[in-house]
Design a protein around this motif. Structure first.
Motif, PDB file in Angstrom:
ATOM      1  N   VAL A  85     -40.053 -65.719  12.452  1.00  0.00           N
ATOM      2  CA  VAL A  85     -41.129 -66.686  12.702  1.00  0.00           C
ATOM      3  C   VAL A  85     -40.489 -68.049  12.946  1.00  0.00           C
ATOM      4  O   VAL A  85     -39.636 -68.487  12.173  1.00  0.00           O
ATOM      5  N   ILE A  86     -40.886 -68.690  14.028  1.00  0.00           N
ATOM      6  CA  ILE A  86     -40.437 -70.049  14.337  1.00  0.00           C
ATOM      7  C   ILE A  86     -41.663 -70.948  14.361  1.00  0.00           C
ATOM      8  O   ILE A  86     -42.663 -70.625  15.012  1.00  0.00           O
ATOM      9  N   VAL A  87     -41.602 -72.059  13.652  1.00  0.00           N
ATOM     10  CA  VAL A  87     -42.696 -73.023  13.643  1.00  0.00           C
ATOM     11  C   VAL A  87     -42.201 -74.302  14.294  1.00  0.00           C
ATOM     12  O   VAL A  87     -41.322 -74.982  13.762  1.00  0.00           O
ATOM     13  N   ALA A  88     -42.753 -74.617  15.463  1.00  0.00           N
ATOM     14  CA  ALA A  88     -42.301 -75.792  16.211  1.00  0.00           C
ATOM     15  C   ALA A  88     -43.449 -76.320  17.084  1.00  0.00           C
ATOM     16  O   ALA A  88     -43.953 -75.570  17.922  1.00  0.00           O
ATOM     17  N   PRO A  89     -43.864 -77.548  16.907  1.00  0.00           N
ATOM     18  CA  PRO A  89     -43.381 -78.460  15.867  1.00  0.00           C
ATOM     19  C   PRO A  89     -43.992 -78.134  14.508  1.00  0.00           C
ATOM     20  O   PRO A  89     -45.148 -77.729  14.421  1.00  0.00           O
ATOM     21  N   ALA A  90     -43.176 -78.318  13.471  1.00  0.00           N
ATOM     22  CA  ALA A  90     -43.662 -78.219  12.099  1.00  0.00           C
ATOM     23  C   ALA A  90     -44.077 -79.622  11.676  1.00  0.00           C
ATOM     24  O   ALA A  90     -43.233 -80.462  11.371  1.00  0.00           O
ATOM     25  N   THR A  91     -45.360 -79.892  11.702  1.00  0.00           N
ATOM     26  CA  THR A  91     -45.863 -81.225  11.381  1.00  0.00           C
ATOM     27  C   THR A  91     -45.905 -81.436   9.866  1.00  0.00           C
ATOM     28  O   THR A  91     -45.785 -80.488   9.080  1.00  0.00           O
ATOM     29  N   ALA A  92     -46.106 -82.683   9.467  1.00  0.00           N
ATOM     30  CA  ALA A  92     -46.198 -82.993   8.039  1.00  0.00           C
ATOM     31  C   ALA A  92     -47.361 -82.246   7.403  1.00  0.00           C
ATOM     32  O   ALA A  92     -47.245 -81.689   6.303  1.00  0.00           O
ATOM     33  N   ASP A  93     -48.495 -82.201   8.096  1.00  0.00           N
ATOM     34  CA  ASP A  93     -49.665 -81.497   7.573  1.00  0.00           C
ATOM     35  C   ASP A  93     -49.400 -80.006   7.441  1.00  0.00           C
ATOM     36  O   ASP A  93     -49.733 -79.398   6.414  1.00  0.00           O
ATOM     37  N   LEU A  94     -48.786 -79.401   8.453  1.00  0.00           N
ATOM     38  CA  LEU A  94     -48.542 -77.962   8.419  1.00  0.00           C
ATOM     39  C   LEU A  94     -47.567 -77.589   7.306  1.00  0.00           C
ATOM     40  O   LEU A  94     -47.761 -76.595   6.593  1.00  0.00           O
ATOM     41  N   MET A  95     -46.527 -78.391   7.117  1.00  0.00           N
ATOM     42  CA  MET A  95     -45.584 -78.087   6.038  1.00  0.00           C
ATOM     43  C   MET A  95     -46.217 -78.326   4.669  1.00  0.00           C
ATOM     44  O   MET A  95     -45.906 -77.620   3.708  1.00  0.00           O
ATOM     45  N   ALA A  96     -47.133 -79.294   4.562  1.00  0.00           N
ATOM     46  CA  ALA A  96     -47.832 -79.515   3.295  1.00  0.00           C
ATOM     47  C   ALA A  96     -48.711 -78.317   2.958  1.00  0.00           C
ATOM     48  O   ALA A  96     -48.742 -77.851   1.810  1.00  0.00           O
ATOM     49  N   ARG A  97     -49.399 -77.796   3.967  1.00  0.00           N
ATOM     50  CA  ARG A  97     -50.243 -76.619   3.725  1.00  0.00           C
ATOM     51  C   ARG A  97     -49.390 -75.397   3.400  1.00  0.00           C
ATOM     52  O   ARG A  97     -49.747 -74.580   2.551  1.00  0.00           O
ATOM     53  N   THR A  98     -48.246 -75.276   4.062  1.00  0.00           N
ATOM     54  CA  THR A  98     -47.348 -74.155   3.787  1.00  0.00           C
ATOM     55  C   THR A  98     -46.802 -74.229   2.363  1.00  0.00           C
ATOM     56  O   THR A  98     -46.770 -73.229   1.639  1.00  0.00           O
ATOM     57  N   ALA A  99     -46.374 -75.416   1.950  1.00  0.00           N
ATOM     58  CA  ALA A  99     -45.767 -75.576   0.628  1.00  0.00           C
ATOM     59  C   ALA A  99     -46.746 -75.282  -0.497  1.00  0.00           C
ATOM     60  O   ALA A  99     -46.355 -74.840  -1.578  1.00  0.00           O
ATOM     61  N   THR A 100     -48.034 -75.534  -0.254  1.00  0.00           N
ATOM     62  CA  THR A 100     -49.040 -75.303  -1.291  1.00  0.00           C
ATOM     63  C   THR A 100     -49.711 -73.943  -1.163  1.00  0.00           C
ATOM     64  O   THR A 100     -50.633 -73.634  -1.922  1.00  0.00           O
ATOM     65  N   GLY A 101     -49.265 -73.126  -0.199  1.00  0.00           N
ATOM     66  CA  GLY A 101     -49.783 -71.774  -0.079  1.00  0.00           C
ATOM     67  C   GLY A 101     -51.154 -71.670   0.536  1.00  0.00           C
ATOM     68  O   GLY A 101     -51.864 -70.669   0.312  1.00  0.00           O
ATOM     69  N   ARG A 102     -51.562 -72.658   1.329  1.00  0.00           N
ATOM     70  CA  ARG A 102     -52.855 -72.593   1.991  1.00  0.00           C
ATOM     71  C   ARG A 102     -52.871 -71.471   3.020  1.00  0.00           C
ATOM     72  O   ARG A 102     -51.843 -71.126   3.605  1.00  0.00           O
ATOM     73  N   ALA A 103     -54.055 -70.924   3.264  1.00  0.00           N
ATOM     74  CA  ALA A 103     -54.222 -69.857   4.265  1.00  0.00           C
ATOM     75  C   ALA A 103     -55.542 -70.063   4.989  1.00  0.00           C
ATOM     76  O   ALA A 103     -56.389 -69.170   5.064  1.00  0.00           O
ATOM     77  N   ASP A 104     -55.734 -71.275   5.536  1.00  0.00           N
ATOM     78  CA  ASP A 104     -57.018 -71.626   6.129  1.00  0.00           C
ATOM     79  C   ASP A 104     -57.047 -71.478   7.647  1.00  0.00           C
ATOM     80  O   ASP A 104     -57.997 -71.906   8.288  1.00  0.00           O
ATOM     81  N   ASP A 105     -56.001 -70.920   8.229  1.00  0.00           N
ATOM     82  CA  ASP A 105     -56.027 -70.559   9.647  1.00  0.00           C
ATOM     83  C   ASP A 105     -55.045 -69.405   9.841  1.00  0.00           C
ATOM     84  O   ASP A 105     -54.386 -68.963   8.901  1.00  0.00           O
ATOM     85  N   LEU A 106     -54.954 -68.902  11.074  1.00  0.00           N
ATOM     86  CA  LEU A 106     -54.133 -67.717  11.314  1.00  0.00           C
ATOM     87  C   LEU A 106     -52.650 -67.982  11.074  1.00  0.00           C
ATOM     88  O   LEU A 106     -51.934 -67.128  10.546  1.00  0.00           O
ATOM     89  N   LEU A 107     -52.156 -69.177  11.429  1.00  0.00           N
ATOM     90  CA  LEU A 107     -50.738 -69.466  11.265  1.00  0.00           C
ATOM     91  C   LEU A 107     -50.366 -69.568   9.790  1.00  0.00           C
ATOM     92  O   LEU A 107     -49.377 -68.963   9.350  1.00  0.00           O
ATOM     93  N   SER A 108     -51.115 -70.304   9.004  1.00  0.00           N
ATOM     94  CA  SER A 108     -50.768 -70.446   7.587  1.00  0.00           C
ATOM     95  C   SER A 108     -50.890 -69.106   6.859  1.00  0.00           C
ATOM     96  O   SER A 108     -50.081 -68.806   5.962  1.00  0.00           O
ATOM     97  N   ALA A 109     -51.863 -68.271   7.238  1.00  0.00           N
ATOM     98  CA  ALA A 109     -51.973 -66.940   6.641  1.00  0.00           C
ATOM     99  C   ALA A 109     -50.773 -66.075   7.020  1.00  0.00           C
ATOM    100  O   ALA A 109     -50.242 -65.330   6.191  1.00  0.00           O
ATOM    101  N   THR A 110     -50.340 -66.186   8.261  1.00  0.00           N
ATOM    102  CA  THR A 110     -49.175 -65.423   8.718  1.00  0.00           C
ATOM    103  C   THR A 110     -47.926 -65.825   7.956  1.00  0.00           C
ATOM    104  O   THR A 110     -47.105 -64.982   7.585  1.00  0.00           O
TER     105      THR A 110
END
Length: 418
Positions: A85-110
């Motif tokens: 899995v490659i995340v580009a661009p990894a924005t501040a918001d996306l990494m914050a959601r990733t770090a806290t385990g959010r799954a509110d869209d298809l990418l964060s769930a993946t």
């Protein structure tokens, strides 16, 4: 293509930043290499780049929603089946959601279901990248096994410049290929380590037009700088002539031309380095005198060129360590580009050079006939002062760089980050 030479399942996640358009080059890289690429944008990313573009490049349907194609359970299956899995661009918001385990869209769930290597390529304004919250989130992602690239420095949105620019798409793709070949190649284990690397060939001027040089492209040295930076090191790269290579993200570049200039720059910086890697192809000789104007072709033919020996930078560095001018704990790595001859083979010459130079590690490459110089792949041997000899199998120069850095890490003091 990946190191295995087979088609792999690649997921490319796209965060909502202006750099989203650059990710198209990453998608194209992997599709043209024959991989099955699934693109998952965030909802914000679709404000910057349309789904039709991403579908055309990947050849697969594109959605940001967990409820599209729900009968196939995409929010679980895509991550489970991915090889990378490659995340580009990894924005501040996306990494914050990733770090806290959010799954509110298809990418964060993946990202929650993926058990393969995950590579994040950050892109945001400098203040956002440097904010303690973002740095905490990056540390969390790394602690969980994610690979977070060092962002580039340069022009950002509007008139701003600084750290936070998306790494070059070719660099992102290359890091992805490395992880496909070796999932552990980019472990974040060099944090707090200062690494000084030389790369490229030196050029010794004959006149304002001509010079003595060699075939070195600088690719191996740049690969070492790239890998060290993404493993957490503070990297300074002293580079001679190169093939117009892009400076790796997070790396300080010191350009030089001659062997004398390279020697001077190393002398300035080696006392602060934890690791010095001499990957440059330094000219052994230089002209005694340099003509002020172009040497003309005369009827009598060319005049002889008198040469003198350049300083042996590697031996000088080892001697400085012995004398205490460079820390005794500094790890010194040399390179030997060799050809076999009547007196011995490539490995024989490498062993002799290791004994003569006195460095901790020596990378030995066979050169000539299209080997090593100018290529994207490399092979050789890693010789240690302790007597061990390790074959370096054929692979990308970045993958070889990671194998060299593995050996370097084993020699570093355990308390270097304290």
């Amino acid at each position: 293509m990946s190191g295995s030479g087979t088609s792999r399942r690649i997921v490319v996640g796209i965060g909502g930043g202006i750099a989203a358009y650059k990710t198209c080059s990453v998608i194209r890289h992997f599709t043209e290499a024959g991989h099955d690429v699934r693109v998952i944008p965030t909802r914000a990313a679709l404000e910057f780049i349309g789904a039709a573009t991403l579908e055309a490049l990947s050849g697969n349907p594109v959605s940001a929603e967990v409820f599209d194609d729900v009968e196939h359970v995409p929010h679980v299956r895509i991550g489970q089946q991915a090889d990378l899995v490659i995340v580009a661009p990894a924005t501040a918001d996306l990494m914050a959601r990733t770090a806290t385990g959010r799954a509110d869209d298809l990418l964060s769930a993946t990202l929650l279901t993926a058990r393969c290597p995950v590579l994040y390529a950050p892109a945001m304004h400098t203040e956002m990248w440097e904010h303690p919250a973002t740095q905490h989130n990056v540390e969390t992602i790394r602690a969980r096994g994610g690979v977070v690239m060092t962002p580039a420095s340069g022009r950002l949105t509007g008139k701003d410049t600084g750290a936070g620019r998306l790494p070059d798409p070719s660099e992102i793709a290359l890091m992805g290929e490395v992880l496909l070949s070796d999932p552990d190649a980019l472990t974040y284990d060099l944090r707090g380590t200062r690494v000084l690397i030389t790369a490229g060939g030196t050029r010794e001027p004959l006149d304002p037009v001509r010079y003595l040089g060699n075939r070195s492209s600088g690719k191996q040295g740049f690969a070492l700088a790239r890998a060290a930076s993404h493993r957490g090191a503070t990297v300074t790269l002293i580079a001679g002539a190169t093939a117009e290579l892009a400076v790796p993200s997070g790396v300080e570049l010191i350009p030089v031309v001659t062997a004398a200039q390279m020697s001077e720059e190393i002398a300035k910086r080696s006392d602060e380095a934890d690791v010095v890697i001499m990957a440059a192809a330094v000219a052994d000789f230089r002209p005694v005198s340099v003509a002020d104007s172009k040497i003309k072709k005369g009827a009598a033919g060319p005049a002889p060129i008198e040469l003198t020996t350049n300083p042996d930078i590697l031996r000088t560095l080892v001697a400085a360590r012995t004398a205490g001018d460079v820390a005794a704990s500094t790890v010194i790595v040399g390179f030997a580009a060799e050809t076999g001859d009547a007196s011995g083979g490539v490995l024989d010459h490498g062993r002799e050079k290791l004994a003569r130079k006195g460095c901790d590690l020596l990378v030995v490459n066979a050169v000539g006939d299209g080997k090593a110089f100018g290529t994207d792949d490399n092979t050789g041997w890693l010789l240690a002062a302790t007597g061990t000899e390790t074959a370096l199998p054929l692979g990308s120069k970045t993958l070889m760089a990671s194998r060299i850095l593995d050996a370097v890490t084993d020699l570093l003091p355990e308390d270097r980050c304290s």
